[in-house]
Design a protein around this motif. Structure first.
Motif, PDB file in Angstrom:
ATOM      1  N   PHE A  52       0.828  -1.199   0.000  1.00  0.00           N
ATOM      2  CA  PHE A  52       0.000   0.000   0.000  1.00  0.00           C
ATOM      3  C   PHE A  52       0.866   1.254   0.000  1.00  0.00           C
ATOM      4  CE2 PHE A  52      -2.441   3.373   2.013  1.00  0.00           C
ATOM      5  CZ  PHE A  52      -3.709   3.240   1.477  1.00  0.00           C
ATOM      6  N   ALA A  53       1.854   1.286   0.886  1.00  0.00           N
ATOM      7  CA  ALA A  53       2.637   2.506   1.071  1.00  0.00           C
ATOM      8  C   ALA A  53       3.474   2.839  -0.156  1.00  0.00           C
ATOM      9  CB  ALA A  53       3.533   2.365   2.310  1.00  0.00           C
TER      10      ALA A  53
ATOM     11  N   LEU B  49       4.189   8.052   2.388  1.00  0.00           N
ATOM     12  CA  LEU B  49       3.935   6.908   3.253  1.00  0.00           C
ATOM     13  C   LEU B  49       5.232   6.135   3.485  1.00  0.00           C
ATOM     14  CD1 LEU B  49       0.637   5.693   1.553  1.00  0.00           C
ATOM     15  CD2 LEU B  49       0.802   6.760   3.810  1.00  0.00           C
ATOM     16  N   ASP B  50       5.374   5.569   4.657  1.00  0.00           N
ATOM     17  CA  ASP B  50       6.590   4.842   5.005  1.00  0.00           C
ATOM     18  C   ASP B  50       6.536   3.448   4.385  1.00  0.00           C
ATOM     19  OD1 ASP B  50       8.671   3.423   6.174  1.00  0.00           O
ATOM     20  OD2 ASP B  50       8.394   4.319   8.145  1.00  0.00           O
ATOM     21  N   PRO B  51       7.377   3.146   3.390  1.00  0.00           N
ATOM     22  CA  PRO B  51       7.304   1.836   2.727  1.00  0.00           C
ATOM     23  C   PRO B  51       7.650   0.676   3.641  1.00  0.00           C
ATOM     24  CG  PRO B  51       9.203   3.081   1.943  1.00  0.00           C
ATOM     25  CD  PRO B  51       8.391   4.012   2.773  1.00  0.00           C
ATOM     26  N   SER B  52       8.362   0.934   4.745  1.00  0.00           N
ATOM     27  CA  SER B  52       8.677  -0.148   5.682  1.00  0.00           C
ATOM     28  C   SER B  52       7.422  -0.695   6.355  1.00  0.00           C
ATOM     29  CB  SER B  52       9.650   0.341   6.750  1.00  0.00           C
ATOM     30  OG  SER B  52      10.890   0.698   6.179  1.00  0.00           O
ATOM     31  N   PHE B  53       6.355   0.118   6.398  1.00  0.00           N
ATOM     32  CA  PHE B  53       5.110  -0.341   6.999  1.00  0.00           C
ATOM     33  C   PHE B  53       4.419  -1.369   6.101  1.00  0.00           C
ATOM     34  CE2 PHE B  53       3.711   2.886  10.388  1.00  0.00           C
ATOM     35  CZ  PHE B  53       5.016   3.177  10.736  1.00  0.00           C
ATOM     36  N   PHE B  54       4.626  -1.282   4.799  1.00  0.00           N
ATOM     37  CA  PHE B  54       3.989  -2.113   3.764  1.00  0.00           C
ATOM     38  C   PHE B  54       2.487  -1.829   3.709  1.00  0.00           C
ATOM     39  CE2 PHE B  54       2.195  -5.917   1.771  1.00  0.00           C
ATOM     40  CZ  PHE B  54       2.991  -5.987   0.642  1.00  0.00           C
TER      41      PHE B  54
ATOM     42  N   ASN C 200       2.286  -0.016  14.587  1.00  0.00           N
ATOM     43  CA  ASN C 200       1.906   0.938  15.619  1.00  0.00           C
ATOM     44  C   ASN C 200       3.089   1.255  16.523  1.00  0.00           C
ATOM     45  OD1 ASN C 200       0.574   1.609  18.460  1.00  0.00           O
ATOM     46  ND2 ASN C 200      -0.897   2.121  16.849  1.00  0.00           N
ATOM     47  N   LEU C 201       3.876   0.245  16.878  1.00  0.00           N
ATOM     48  CA  LEU C 201       5.060   0.488  17.692  1.00  0.00           C
ATOM     49  C   LEU C 201       6.095   1.327  16.945  1.00  0.00           C
ATOM     50  CD1 LEU C 201       5.429  -3.041  19.314  1.00  0.00           C
ATOM     51  CD2 LEU C 201       4.908  -0.915  20.529  1.00  0.00           C
ATOM     52  N   LEU C 202       6.292   1.024  15.663  1.00  0.00           N
ATOM     53  CA  LEU C 202       7.226   1.820  14.869  1.00  0.00           C
ATOM     54  C   LEU C 202       6.781   3.272  14.795  1.00  0.00           C
ATOM     55  CD1 LEU C 202       8.006  -0.609  11.889  1.00  0.00           C
ATOM     56  CD2 LEU C 202       9.598   0.113  13.682  1.00  0.00           C
ATOM     57  N   MET C 203       5.480   3.488  14.653  1.00  0.00           N
ATOM     58  CA  MET C 203       4.953   4.841  14.572  1.00  0.00           C
ATOM     59  C   MET C 203       5.222   5.609  15.862  1.00  0.00           C
ATOM     60  SD  MET C 203       1.012   5.994  13.840  1.00  0.00           S
ATOM     61  CE  MET C 203       0.379   5.141  15.288  1.00  0.00           C
ATOM     62  N   LEU C 204       5.009   4.968  17.000  1.00  0.00           N
ATOM     63  CA  LEU C 204       5.296   5.624  18.276  1.00  0.00           C
ATOM     64  C   LEU C 204       6.775   5.954  18.403  1.00  0.00           C
ATOM     65  CD1 LEU C 204       3.117   3.477  20.727  1.00  0.00           C
ATOM     66  CD2 LEU C 204       2.517   5.633  19.626  1.00  0.00           C
TER      67      LEU C 204
END
Length: 327
Positions: free
Chosen positions: A70-71, A189-194, A244-248
Motif C-alpha cells: 500500500f505505502a 507513506l513509510d514503505p517499511s510499513f507495507f 503501531n510500535l514503529l509509529m510511536l
C-alpha cells in the motif's frame, strides 16, 4: 498526464472483483471537471488490467511489475501522476453522489490542511459508520487508534452527528485526500510499513510539520472493509502491532518515548495472553513476531527530539487524557 487539480488513485492488487463491483460508481460520481480517476495496478496476476482497459476508457491505468504494498505503491503512483491533490481511494469503496467536490473545495480554501477524509459508512449497513475511519481518526494516550463513530468494536449509527468539518488526528487511508506538497514534504507513506496504519503515521508527520488533518462530514463514501486482509488474519495482526510500535518510536518526543512504549508493550502482552487463553495461537505468534521485528527495525529510524505540537484542540469537549501526545 492531464493537469486537473485532483487525481483519484485506486491502488489495486488482484482486485478484479472489487473493481467490477465499485469502480463504476467512482467514475460516475467523480467530477471530471476537477479530477482524473486512475487505477494503479500493483503487479496483479488476475485480469484487473484488462478489465479496466476494456470497460473504462476514461480511467487512466498505471502498472507496476510487482506488489509494492500500500505505502510504496501509492508513493510511486503519486510521483508518476503529480497532481496538486490526490485521493488515495480503496478499491472496495462505493460512492453514491458527488463526494469529491466538498473535499476539494475544503482543501483548496484551507492551505493549512495537509489531508482530509469524508465520512466513511458501511456498504453492508449504510446507516452505520465503517470501522476503518468512520467520522475521522483519533489516538488514545497509548497509541491505539479509534474514531469519531467507532471505539474498539462499538460502531455508531450515522444520525448526522459528524456532518461537521472537524480537526482530527488522522484521516483514513480508505478515502484519504492529501495535499501533494505536504505529502512529499514529509516523505510520503513509510514503505517499511507495507500496509496498515501507514496513513496514521503520515498524518502525524504532517502535523509535526505544521499541517492539520480534517474530517469533512459534508462528503460521504461507503466502504466494504476487509478487502485485502480479514480482521482476524494473523498477517493483519502482525502488521498492526508492529507498525503501531514503529509509529510511536518515530514520532513521540524523546521525553515521552521510553515510558509510553514500555507501558504500551506491557498492554500488548495482555493481548498476547488473551490470544493464548482463547487458543488463537496463530495471532499470538503474529504478535510476538511483531514485537521482535519492531525491536530490529526501530534501529533504522532516527529518534525525534523536541516537543510535540499541542493537539488537545482536536476535541475540546472530551477529557484530554484521550490525547496521548500531551497527556
Amino acid at each position: 498526464m492531464n493537469k486537473k487539480p485532483v487525481g483519484v488513485i485506486i491502488l489495486n492488487w488482484n482486485g478484479e472483483k472489487l473493481l467490477r463491483d465499485y469502480l463504476h460508481s467512482v467514475v460516475e460520481y467523480t467530477s471530471s471537471e476537477i479530477a482524473d480517476v486512475i487505477v494503479a495496478d500493483n503487479g496483479s496476476s488476475d485480469n484487473s488490467r484488462e478489465f479496466v482497459s476494456d470497460n473504462f476508457p476514461t480511467v487512466k491505468l498505471l502498472t507496476f511489475n510487482e506488489n509494492l504494498g500500500f505505502a510504496e505503491g501509492y508513493n510511486r503512483a503519486l510521483k508518476e501522476t503529480d497532481y496538486e491533490f490526490t485521493v488515495l481511494l480503496n478499491s472496495d469503496v462505493e460512492v453514491k453522489s458527488d463526494w469529491l467536490t466538498p473535499l476539494y473545495s475544503f482543501m483548496n480554501t484551507h492551505p493549512e490542511a495537509g489531508a482530509c477524509q469524508p465520512k466513511i459508512l458501511s456498504i453492508r449497513e449504510p446507516e452505520r459508520f465503517e470501522y476503518a475511519g468512520a467520522g475521522g481518526g483519533l489516538l488514545d494516550r497509548w497509541g491505539y487508534p479509534y474514531c469519531r463513530g467507532r471505539i474498539m468494536s462499538k460502531i455508531e449509527t450515522d444520525t448526522g452527528q459528524y456532518d461537521d468539518t472537524a480537526r482530527v488526528f488522522w484521516a483514513s487511508g480508505a478515502a484519504l485526500m492529501v495535499r501533494n506538497k505536504a505529502y512529499f514534504a514529509v516523505g510520503g507513506l513509510d514503505p517499511s510499513f507495507f500496509a496498515h496504519q501507514e496513513e496514521i503515521d503520515l498524518c502525524w508527520r504532517m502535523q509535526l510539520s505544521g499541517y492539520q488533518i480534517y474530517a469533512v462530514g459534508s462528503s460521504a463514501v461507503y466502504h466494504l472493509g476487509g478487502g485485502s486482509l480479514h480482521t482476524s488474519d494473523p498477517r493483519k495482526t502482525y502488521l498492526n502491532f508492529r507498525n503501531n510500535l514503529l509509529m510511536l518510536h518515530k514520532n513521540l518526543p524523546a521525553e515521552k518515548r521510553g515510558k509510553r512504549i514500555f507501558i504500551r508493550r506491557m498492554i500488548d502482552t495482555l493481548a498476547w495472553i488473551k490470544y493464548i487463553l482463547t487458543f488463537d495461537f496463530s495471532n499470538a505468534q503474529a504478535l510476538l513476531k511483531a514485537h521482535r521485528d519492531y525491536s530490529r527495525m526501530k534501529k533504522g529510524y532516527p529518534k525525534r527530539e523536541g516537543e510535540t505540537p499541542d493537539l488537545l484542540r482536536l476535541a475540546p469537549n472530551r477529557n484530554k487524557s484521550i490525547f496521548f501526545l500531551k497527556a
